[in-house]
Design an enzyme around this catalytic site. Structure first.
Site, PDB file in Angstrom:
ATOM      1  N   ARG A 111       0.819  -1.224   0.000  1.00  0.00           N
ATOM      2  CA  ARG A 111       0.000   0.000   0.000  1.00  0.00           C
ATOM      3  C   ARG A 111       0.856   1.279   0.000  1.00  0.00           C
ATOM      4  O   ARG A 111       0.502   2.271   0.641  1.00  0.00           O
ATOM      5  CB  ARG A 111      -0.932   0.043   1.223  1.00  0.00           C
ATOM      6  CG  ARG A 111      -2.019  -0.997   1.195  1.00  0.00           C
ATOM      7  CD  ARG A 111      -3.060  -0.691   0.114  1.00  0.00           C
ATOM      8  NE  ARG A 111      -4.144  -1.640   0.169  1.00  0.00           N
ATOM      9  CZ  ARG A 111      -4.119  -2.837  -0.441  1.00  0.00           C
ATOM     10  NH1 ARG A 111      -3.078  -3.191  -1.183  1.00  0.00           N
ATOM     11  NH2 ARG A 111      -5.145  -3.639  -0.347  1.00  0.00           N
ATOM     12  N   CYS A 155     -10.380  -0.311   3.734  1.00  0.00           N
ATOM     13  CA  CYS A 155      -9.746  -0.805   4.960  1.00  0.00           C
ATOM     14  C   CYS A 155      -9.056   0.340   5.680  1.00  0.00           C
ATOM     15  O   CYS A 155      -8.310   1.110   5.069  1.00  0.00           O
ATOM     16  CB  CYS A 155      -8.730  -1.902   4.626  1.00  0.00           C
ATOM     17  SG  CYS A 155      -9.554  -3.445   4.210  1.00  0.00           S
TER      18      CYS A 155
HETATM   19  N1  EPU Z   1     -11.869 -11.623   8.960  1.00  0.00           N
HETATM   20  C1  EPU Z   1     -12.573 -11.792  10.122  1.00  0.00           C
HETATM   21  N2  EPU Z   1     -13.403 -10.764  10.527  1.00  0.00           N
HETATM   22  C2  EPU Z   1     -13.534  -9.623   9.823  1.00  0.00           C
HETATM   23  C3  EPU Z   1     -12.804  -9.445   8.634  1.00  0.00           C
HETATM   24  C4  EPU Z   1     -11.968 -10.478   8.212  1.00  0.00           C
HETATM   25  O1  EPU Z   1     -12.459 -12.812  10.798  1.00  0.00           O
HETATM   26  O2  EPU Z   1     -14.290  -8.750  10.257  1.00  0.00           O
HETATM   27  C5  EPU Z   1     -11.014 -12.736   8.495  1.00  0.00           C
HETATM   28  C6  EPU Z   1     -11.572 -13.355   7.212  1.00  0.00           C
HETATM   29  O3  EPU Z   1     -12.532 -14.338   7.502  1.00  0.00           O
HETATM   30  C7  EPU Z   1     -10.309 -13.917   6.570  1.00  0.00           C
HETATM   31  C8  EPU Z   1      -9.221 -12.942   7.010  1.00  0.00           C
HETATM   32  O4  EPU Z   1      -9.730 -12.239   8.129  1.00  0.00           O
HETATM   33  O5  EPU Z   1     -10.005 -15.185   7.110  1.00  0.00           O
HETATM   34  C9  EPU Z   1      -8.841 -11.978   5.879  1.00  0.00           C
HETATM   35  O6  EPU Z   1      -9.987 -11.213   5.504  1.00  0.00           O
HETATM   36  P1  EPU Z   1     -10.223 -10.689   3.999  1.00  0.00           P
HETATM   37  O7  EPU Z   1     -10.146 -11.853   3.069  1.00  0.00           O
HETATM   38  O8  EPU Z   1     -11.456  -9.872   4.000  1.00  0.00           O
HETATM   39  O9  EPU Z   1      -8.956  -9.847   3.672  1.00  0.00           O
HETATM   40  P2  EPU Z   1      -8.319  -8.631   4.440  1.00  0.00           P
HETATM   41  O10 EPU Z   1      -6.914  -9.022   4.773  1.00  0.00           O
HETATM   42  O11 EPU Z   1      -9.172  -8.163   5.572  1.00  0.00           O
HETATM   43  C10 EPU Z   1      -7.353  -7.502   2.311  1.00  0.00           C
HETATM   44  C11 EPU Z   1      -7.124  -6.064   1.924  1.00  0.00           C
HETATM   45  C12 EPU Z   1      -8.364  -5.495   1.265  1.00  0.00           C
HETATM   46  C13 EPU Z   1      -8.709  -6.316   0.048  1.00  0.00           C
HETATM   47  C14 EPU Z   1      -8.954  -7.759   0.517  1.00  0.00           C
HETATM   48  C15 EPU Z   1      -9.267  -8.694  -0.643  1.00  0.00           C
HETATM   49  C16 EPU Z   1      -5.651  -4.866   3.442  1.00  0.00           C
HETATM   50  C17 EPU Z   1      -5.582  -4.020   4.665  1.00  0.00           C
HETATM   51  N3  EPU Z   1      -6.870  -5.284   3.115  1.00  0.00           N
HETATM   52  O12 EPU Z   1      -8.338  -7.499   3.323  1.00  0.00           O
HETATM   53  O13 EPU Z   1      -8.063  -4.166   0.864  1.00  0.00           O
HETATM   54  O14 EPU Z   1      -9.881  -5.799  -0.571  1.00  0.00           O
HETATM   55  O15 EPU Z   1      -7.761  -8.248   1.162  1.00  0.00           O
HETATM   56  O16 EPU Z   1      -8.181  -8.801  -1.506  1.00  0.00           O
HETATM   57  O17 EPU Z   1      -4.621  -5.146   2.805  1.00  0.00           O
HETATM   58  C18 EPU Z   1      -8.181  -1.802   1.248  1.00  0.00           C
HETATM   59  O18 EPU Z   1      -6.973  -1.786   1.025  1.00  0.00           O
HETATM   60  O19 EPU Z   1      -8.848  -0.769   1.469  1.00  0.00           O
HETATM   61  C19 EPU Z   1      -8.845  -3.099   1.299  1.00  0.00           C
HETATM   62  C20 EPU Z   1     -10.099  -3.226   1.705  1.00  0.00           C
END
Ligand code: EPU
Length: 310
Positions: free
Chosen positions: A175, A226
């Site tokens: 990022r 995020c």
């Molecule tokens: N999870 C939870 N509770 C929650 C949210 C997530 O338990 O409230 C768990 C999910 O079940 C999963 C893990 O955490 O096992 C990862 O969650 P997710 O797949 O939603 O991915 P993330 O790491 O939370 C990242 C990026 C997002 C991007 C998604 C999909 C960052 C900070 N976030 O989210 O990017 O859309 O992967 O590729 O890198 C952004 O940058 O604004 C953003 C939203």
């Protein structure tokens, strides 16, 4: 005449372009922020001139694309908001490359890549904002970001001089896109993206899959995406969720019950409400898991400087 009106009068006198005072809450994806002077540049020459005037008068400015990753202050601000319109929305493909103005919406660039059967941008499906903003913040998925596709960046430096950067001139991180220090205050004006030849059908299928996953896991209310970066090897959303904070409110802002790394505007939120929730989430994650969460969103102060919080 207040400061905003004085600046507006000076700029309107020099340009035949959109100069207006506007509430930042109507630009912001979060829907918060005080009033600012908003100036639209349609050409490189106008933008260069605008930069020179700001530099000469020591007026601060911020280039704002979709305002989907920046939290504006609630009070009126003294920085000008520069917006890239007109020629900055130019977009075409050539071989395996896409040439795009920084003001193009990421959605339009993705649509062109689907039509041309060029792979690479699928992870941007569902992202709001402009290509310039997406590359500047290396927006994308957890694993990769849009800046990784840039084979060259056209920029104006803070004095309005045009220059081109190749991949050896910038550093890409999670990022983040680090530009040479002498380009602080510079603006990305257009980009060349290097993509991988595929087929329109395959690119469309893959981006539809990304979009469906985003819609299933992420809230649709107003937000800045995020709020925190993921700590190495973990997910900020998972950690905040584990602290039991989903659905917690401050004023009109709420930690999303769908994904805990999103703070959503459920009606009448202020930036102060958003920051109160971010502080609370970071504090509780620190106490419970020992992780120092780092903000992914940028928070601007009255002069347009990004302030590091938490
Ligand atoms: N999870 C939870 N509770 C929650 C949210 C997530 O338990 O409230 C768990 C999910 O079940 C999963 C893990 O955490 O096992 C990862 O969650 P997710 O797949 O939603 O991915 P993330 O790491 O939370 C990242 C990026 C997002 C991007 C998604 C999909 C960052 C900070 N976030 O989210 O990017 O859309 O992967 O590729 O890198 C952004 O940058 O604004 C953003 C939203």
């Amino acid at each position: 005449m207040d400061e905003l009106a004085r600046k507006a009068a000076e700029l309107s006198g020099r340009f035949n372009l959109g100069v207006r005072t506007e509430k930042l809450s109507s630009l912001s994806a979060m829907g918060t922020g005080g009033r600012a002077l908003v100036v639209e540049a349609e050409t490189l020459a106008e933008l260069a001139e605008l930069l020179k005037i700001h530099r000469l008068n020591d007026w601060p400015y911020l280039v704002v694309g979709g305002a989907s990753n920046i939290l504006f202050p609630d009070e009126d601000v003294s920085f000008s908001v520069l917006r890239l319109t007109g020629t900055f929305a130019a977009l075409k493909s050539s071989g395996s490359e896409i040439l795009a103005g920084a003001g193009c919406s990421t959605a339009k660039v993705l649509a062109l890549s689907e039509k041309a059967g060029l792979s690479g941008l699928e992870m941007t499906a569902g992202l709001p904002g402009t290509l310039g903003g997406a590359v500047r913040g290396n927006a994308g998925s957890a694993a990769t970001g849009a800046a990784e596709l840039a084979s060259s960046l056209e920029m104006l430096d803070a004095d309005g001089r045009a220059l081109r950067l190749g991949p050896g001139d910038f550093q890409i991180g999670y990022r983040s896109l680090a530009l040479p220090t002498e380009l602080a205050g510079g603006i990305i004006t257009s980009l060349r993206l290097s993509l991988i030849p595929s087929s329109p059908q395959k690119v469309k299928e893959d981006s539809s899959r990304v979009l469906a996953a985003r819609r299933a896991n992420q809230p649709r209310e107003r937000s800045l995406g995020c709020v925190f970066k993921n700590p190495p090897g973990d997910s900020a959303g998972r950690l905040i969720d584990q602290c039991g904070l989903k659905g917690v409110k401050s004023g009109g802002a709420m930690i999303s019950p769908k994904h805990a790394n999103f703070i959503v505007n459920v009606g009448g939120a202020s930036s102060r409400d958003v920051l109160a929730l971010a502080d609370r989430a970071a504090d509780e994650v620190k106490v419970r898991f020992g992780h120092d969460l780092e903000l992914e969103i940028k928070t601007a102060n009255k002069r347009g400087l990004f302030i590091k919080r938490l």
